[in-house]
Write an enzyme that holds these catalytic residues in place. Structure first.
Site: not given
Length: 271
Positions: A6, A11, A161
């Site tokens: 965040a 985020g 990934y």
């Protein structure tokens, strides 16, 4: 609503949008300075100062400590947005002996979700289920995930990934099977190609991302999944507020069940 990752990017944009809509947001991030800056922006958007928690997802003991604090300090969690993630350069295993990309993007969130499961269950009602939202990617299509050994060392960053993004979808599939009866709705989504701090260690991606839209557009589907009744589709995978197709490898119930068991072992959980 707990939002991981965040302190920046999607985020942070999602946390601001949720706060602006009147939701009480809890921020979890790795960098203390960026986390404090994000908290100021959320306060300006929503009128309240959000609680902040710091954890480095490359260290599972930090995830355990932060998960314990969150569970102790909040009786109910209505939404858990598993957004933290990165495109890590090729590097040695983490202190936990695991591939860094798969640990940060999947295993740490898997552990945190289990640590907060009772708080999600406490928040769920028949008319308002709790929600788990996980950020995935079209990169799942080229991942090299070993469902029985998710933490094994990966040697190419994009394959690592992709493996982690396969794991995100498979986690959502199995979580929906296991936890729908608890009144919990797990979903995942692809935010699109977004201009943010993601991928700065990849020179080619860093150049290409200059053409991408900003984090607020990437956060739009996340905020929709967190708030809209139409998004309550257990195990759903979305992009741009619409169902999105993943490869069969990422949606296989058998593979999802295998990954669940191996992930439990990798993070030291049982059952």
């Amino acid at each position: 609503m707990v939002v991981t990752g965040a302190s920046s990017g999607i985020g942070r944009a999602a946390a601001v949008a949720l706060a602006r809509g009147g939701d009480r947001v809890i921020l979890l991030g790795r960098d203390p300075k960026r986390l404090a800056s994000a908290a100021v922006e959320v306060r300006e958007a929503g009128g309240h100062t959000p609680p902040t928690y710091r954890a480095d997802f490359a260290v599972l003991d930090e995830v355990r400590a932060t998960g314990a604090r969150l569970a102790a300090e909040h009786e109910q969690i209505h939404v858990l947005a598993n957004n933290a993630g990165l495109l890590a350069p090729v590097r040695p295993r983490t202190t936990d002996g695991l591939d860094p990309t798969v640990q940060i993007n999947h295993l740490a969130s898997f552990l945190l979700t289990h640590l907060l499961l009772d708080r999600l269950r406490a928040a769920a009602t028949p008319t308002s289920p709790a929600r788990i939202i996980t950020t995935s990617s079209v990169a799942e299509a080229w991942g090299t995930l070993d469902a029985d050994r998710p933490g094994r060392r990966q040697h190419l960053r994009w394959l690592a990934y992709g493996a982690s993004k396969q794991a995100n979808i498979l986690f959502t599939v199995e979580a929906a099977r296991r936890w729908a009866s608890y009144g919990i709705v797990p979903t995942c989504y692809f935010p699109g190609l977004i201009r943010s701090g993601f991928g700065t260690t990849s020179p080619a991606f860093s150049v290409a991302r200059l053409l991408f839209p900003g984090p607020a557009e990437g956060a739009d589907t996340l905020t929709w999944l967190a708030t809209d009744p139409a998004a309550l589709v257990p195990g759903g995978y979305f992009a741009w507020r619409a169902p999105f197709r993943a490869t069969p490898r990422s949606t296989s119930p058998t593979r999802a069940a295998r990954l669940w068991q191996s992930s439990l072992a990798a993070v030291g959980l049982t059952g």
